[in-house]
Design a protein around this motif. Structure first.
Motif, short mmCIF file in Angstrom:
data_model
loop_
_atom_site.label_atom_id
_atom_site.label_comp_id
_atom_site.label_asym_id
_atom_site.label_seq_id
_atom_site.Cartn_x
_atom_site.Cartn_y
_atom_site.Cartn_z
N ILE A 47 -21.82 75.20 36.05
CA ILE A 47 -21.79 75.68 34.66
C ILE A 47 -20.32 75.46 34.28
N GLY A 48 -19.17 75.65 35.01
CA GLY A 48 -17.75 75.65 34.66
C GLY A 48 -17.48 74.22 34.33
N ALA A 49 -18.01 73.27 35.08
CA ALA A 49 -17.69 71.92 34.79
C ALA A 49 -18.36 71.57 33.46
N ASN A 50 -19.63 71.97 33.24
CA ASN A 50 -20.26 71.54 31.98
C ASN A 50 -19.32 72.34 30.70
N PHE A 51 -19.06 73.37 30.88
CA PHE A 51 -18.19 74.04 29.86
C PHE A 51 -16.82 73.23 29.82
N ALA A 52 -16.12 72.58 30.58
CA ALA A 52 -15.08 71.93 30.57
C ALA A 52 -15.25 70.37 29.77
N PHE A 53 -16.18 69.97 30.45
CA PHE A 53 -16.38 68.35 29.82
C PHE A 53 -17.50 68.09 28.97
N ASN A 54 -18.76 68.83 29.19
CA ASN A 54 -19.87 68.42 28.58
C ASN A 54 -19.98 68.90 27.00
N GLU A 55 -19.53 68.05 25.97
CA GLU A 55 -19.40 68.57 24.55
C GLU A 55 -20.76 68.69 23.93
N LYS A 56 -21.71 68.14 24.81
CA LYS A 56 -23.14 68.11 23.95
C LYS A 56 -23.66 69.46 24.25
N ILE A 57 -23.34 70.25 25.20
CA ILE A 57 -23.68 71.70 25.46
C ILE A 57 -22.85 72.64 24.45
N GLN A 58 -23.79 73.43 23.84
CA GLN A 58 -22.91 74.43 22.80
C GLN A 58 -22.28 75.61 23.97
N VAL A 59 -21.07 75.65 23.29
CA VAL A 59 -20.26 76.94 24.00
C VAL A 59 -20.91 78.24 24.22
N ILE A 60 -21.62 78.64 23.19
CA ILE A 60 -22.23 79.98 23.36
C ILE A 60 -23.28 79.78 24.43
N HIS A 61 -24.21 78.58 24.60
CA HIS A 61 -25.28 78.59 25.57
C HIS A 61 -24.35 78.63 27.02
N LEU A 62 -23.28 78.05 27.22
CA LEU A 62 -22.67 78.01 28.52
C LEU A 62 -22.20 79.58 28.64
N MET A 63 -21.64 80.10 27.53
CA MET A 63 -21.09 81.54 27.76
C MET A 63 -22.37 82.55 28.20
N ILE A 64 -23.63 82.19 27.45
CA ILE A 64 -24.68 83.07 27.99
C ILE A 64 -25.06 82.80 29.47
N SER A 65 -25.04 81.46 29.73
CA SER A 65 -25.66 81.16 31.26
C SER A 65 -24.48 81.65 32.14
N LEU A 66 -23.38 81.67 31.90
CA LEU A 66 -22.19 82.18 32.75
C LEU A 66 -22.41 83.54 33.01
N SER A 67 -22.35 84.40 31.79
CA SER A 67 -22.68 85.68 31.94
C SER A 67 -24.13 86.28 32.60
#
Length: 236
Positions: A47-67
């Motif tokens: 998830i952290g790698a996608n957060f850093a490099f994958n611009e296609k995934i919305q930040v809010i979705h990654l934050m929810i997943s991390l949480s």
């Protein structure tokens, strides 16, 4: 050029967030991992790698997943501290590979280990002759714990003060997290009433004991929930 700044900001943010999550989950994430910690590290890393490099995934979705994964791992780790059966199911249990100097082939196969792997693990313990081993246990973190035969053990100052020799016994766990391990008692022909009398002699109940073991010298060790330590040391 603007996209480069976005990736830079997201990468720094991902690093800081994962650092905070690691601090929240505790120091065990830095030690040799068990099944739960391995899964958590892999998922959070992805998830952290996608957060850093994958611009296609919305930040809010990654934050929810991390949480979700962080909170799930945190509360599950608290449950494992309280419920031993759940801890055994998720983390597994240690496996005895050598008992009384004899290799247990069934346990080797059960853990997908070969003799070459066993010898490699022993060499990492500075043991090149398997004949020196009395007991070898594969821990849940994949490390091997070894107890040498008495004639091959290192001499200590305490040994020099001893007269005569006594028969060694393998340490036997009696109580863990306030629960009497009746299976261990029955397997070693130890009377339940004997343990209860030992507790009564110390004016304690099983619920008061955090951990109890009969050592290799036959002596009992008790660690109570209330240790009476006002300010325990924790090196930061």
């Amino acid at each position: 050029m603007f996209e480069h700044y976005i990736i830079l900001i997201r990468s720094i943010s991902a690093f800081l967030i994962l650092l905070c999550i690691t601090r929240l989950l505790g120091k065990q994430t830095l030690s040799n991992m068990n099944f739960l910690e391995f899964i958590t590290a892999v998922i959070l890393g992805a998830i952290g790698a996608n957060f850093a490099f994958n611009e296609k995934i919305q930040v809010i979705h990654l934050m929810i997943s991390l949480s979700v994964f962080t909170l799930t791992s945190y509360f599950l780790s608290k449950l494992l501290l309280r419920f031993r059966k759940l801890r055994m199911w998720t983390e597994g249990t240690p496996s005895v590979l050598i008992e009384g100097g004899k290799i247990l082939e069934g346990n080797l196969k059960k853990n997908n280990l070969t003799l070459d792997t066993l010898n490699q693990l022993l060499r990492q313990k500075d043991i090149f002759d398997i004949n020196e081993v009395d007991y070898a246990i594969l821990e849940i973190n994949g490390k091997l714990s070894v107890n040498k035969k008495k004639e091959y053990q290192n001499t200590t100052l305490k040994d020099l003060k001893l007269t005569g020799s006594s028969t060694q016994q393998f340490p036997l766990e009696l109580i863990m997290d306030g629960c009497i391990l009746y299976g261990n008692l029955d397997a070693n022909q130890i009377s339940h009433s004997w343990l209860l009398k030992e507790l009564e002699f110390r004016n304690k109940k099983a619920e008061d004991v955090f951990y109890s073991v009969r050592g290799s010298n036959g002596q009992l060790y008790f660690d109570y929930r209330d240790d009476g330590i006002q300010h325990p040391i924790d090196v930061e």
